[in-house]
Design an enzyme around this catalytic site. Structure first.
Site: not given
Ligand code: GLU
Length: 487
Positions: A255-259
């Site tokens: 998800s976005k929090r990984h990149g």
């Protein structure tokens, strides 16, 4: 009765006629094109291309509230950028409502579906009771044989078989069996008549003659329900292949929090589509220990059945490595086409400057992304506002007047504007002034680029072109003389 849907791994023959492989990518336009979706699309595309088949794009936009035109565009742009061209479509489900209504009516007429009058309240208390009793919440079939008419509030439910087991051989996950006990009568049309996902997908896959449904394994629980609808419609189900999710480095769903997760974000960041495709194909699929695959090689070797069932973790470093590999090894002309996008995006006009493929040849070794390449090459197309203070302080001093003037004179007469000839000229100037190359090259570099960092000096001169180089050296000389007059 045992409902069996056992299909040979590759149904290449249908009777005696060779069967055309037809795959589809069916995204819902509710956001950006996620890299996980892009990988699914790639697998569908490859399975079609590997078998001389047909690849179809279908936009599943029936959820009017969550779908948007912007998101449709992001999907189309992402697919085009990746080069995953569709042979048919894009088809839009919103344009097929009449067809779905027709099939709902057909099932109603055949007694395979029914109008359900159960209120929200009833369904809610049924659910609560089932939870209390520790059983899986499911519709109890109260209206199944009631023979209700349609009302403004009724839904249409599909009569799921009450006994038997659905068995299918998933190309990635192996054999899967689900007892019909575990399934209930699915809503196929809402009170306003709008059809639901599990129903539209089956109608479409039948109408579009899809032979292989390749999709994310978040849909695996839908498959037995869908197979029952195929059966009810008298259609043979396709081959199914459910591919695992992509995970982040911590094992959670990417998800976005990984990149970055949006495909178009990767374009913005300066990745080549070839690198992203190569990266995605290797995520959960392998062919020996080969890491780098051209599209042709992917096509030659890809088999959906060889996709690993285990979820794979996204590895940003490996993607970077592949991107560098492709920037350096693809024909410069091909890289240049993608570099052009970045210049446009940065509002840099490249008409008045070096060929983009020349820029690629010089810069590929020095940059990790196309964005970086464009930023570091802007100077070949646009004048810079001022010299980097540190670089000017160090390299544009009164003592540099002499080498800059010598360069200006010689370069004015220089007609062959090629790196080797230019290099020779700089060497001669250094020799004449009896100084090292650096004493000539560094001031020249600052004059040309405004900074102390640029490609090799002969290449920098070459890319700046004669006119721009002479102008910039003159400008640097003025600056040096101004500084001298101030001290
Ligand atoms: N529209 C569904 C999704 O975006 C995919 C449906 C399918 O592939 O069957 O998740």
């Amino acid at each position: 009765p045992l409902i069996k849907c056992r299909l040979s791994p590759r149904r290449l023959f249908f009777g005696s006629k060779p069967m055309t492989i037809r795959t589809r990518f069916a995204p819902s336009p509710t956001g950006y094109l996620h890299v996980g979706g892009a990988r699914t699309a790639l697998f569908c595309w490859l399975e079609a291309r590997a078998n001389d088949g047909v690849f179809i794009l279908r936009i599943e936009d029936t959820d009017l509230e969550r779908s948007s035109q912007e998101s449709v565009q992001a999907i189309l742009d992402g697919m085009a950028w990746l080069g995953l061209d569709a042979d048919e479509g894009p088809f839009y489900q919103t344009e097929r409502f009449d067809r779905y209504a027709e099939v709902v009516q057909q099932l109603l007429d055949q007694g395979k579906a029914y109008h359900c009058h159960c209120s929200k309240d009833r369904l809610e208390s049924l659910r609560e009771q089932q939870m209390k009793d520790g059983v899986k919440p499911r519709y109890d079939g109260q209206c199944r044989d009631a023979g209700h008419e349609k009302t403004g509030k009724s839904v249409v439910r599909f009569k799921n078989p009450r006994s038997g087991t659905v068995v299918f051989d998933d190309q990635v996950r192996g054999r899967i069996s689900i007892s019909n006990d575990e399934l209930d009568d699915l809503v196929i049309a809402r009170p306003d008549g709008s059809p639901t996902y599990n129903f539209t997908v089956v109608v479409d896959d039948i109408d579009m003659k899809i032979s292989h449904v390749i999709r994310g394994d978040d849909h695996i629980n839908n498959t037995p329900r869908q197979i029952n609808i195929y059966m009810a419609l008298g259609a043979e189900p396709p081959v199914f292949a459910h591919v695992p999710m992509i995970l982040g480095e911590d094992g959670a769903r990417l998800s976005k929090r990984h990149g970055a997760v949006s495909v178009l974000k990767y374009r913005e960041m300066g990745y080549l589509p070839q690198a992203l495709l190569n990266y995605l194909v290797r995520l959960g699929w392998s062919h020996g220990d080969q890491e780098v695959f051209t599209i042709e090689e992917m096509r030659d070797h890809f088999k959906i059945g060889n996709v690993n069932r285990k979820a794979a973790a996204f590895d940003y470093d490996k993607l970077d490595w592949l991107n560098q590999h492709y920037m350096r090894n693809l024909p410069p002309q091909e890289v240049a086409e993608h570099l052009a996008w970045h210049f446009t995006d940065m509002d840099v006009n490249t008409e008045n400057g070096p060929l983009l493929s020349d820029v690629v040849q010089v810069q590929a070794e020095r940059c990790n992304t196309l964005r970086e390449m464009a930023e570091q090459s802007r100077v070949f197309y646009e004048d810079f506002d001022e010299f980097d203070a540190g670089a000017a302080k160090k390299h544009l001093r009164p003592v540099t007047e002499q080498p800059l003037r010598a360069l200006l004179n010689r370069l004015t007469d220089q007609n062959t504007w090629k790196p080797e000839a230019l290099n020779e000229l700089i060497r001669l100037v250094a020799e004449e002034l009896e100084v090292g190359m650096g004493k000539v090259a560094q001031p020249l570099r600052v004059a040309l680029s405004g900074t102390a960092v640029s490609p090799a000096i002969d290449k920098t001169l070459w890319l700046c072109g004669k006119e721009r180089s002479l102008q910039r050296i003159s400008h640097a000389l003025e600056y040096v003389m101004f500084r001298a007059s101030q001290s």
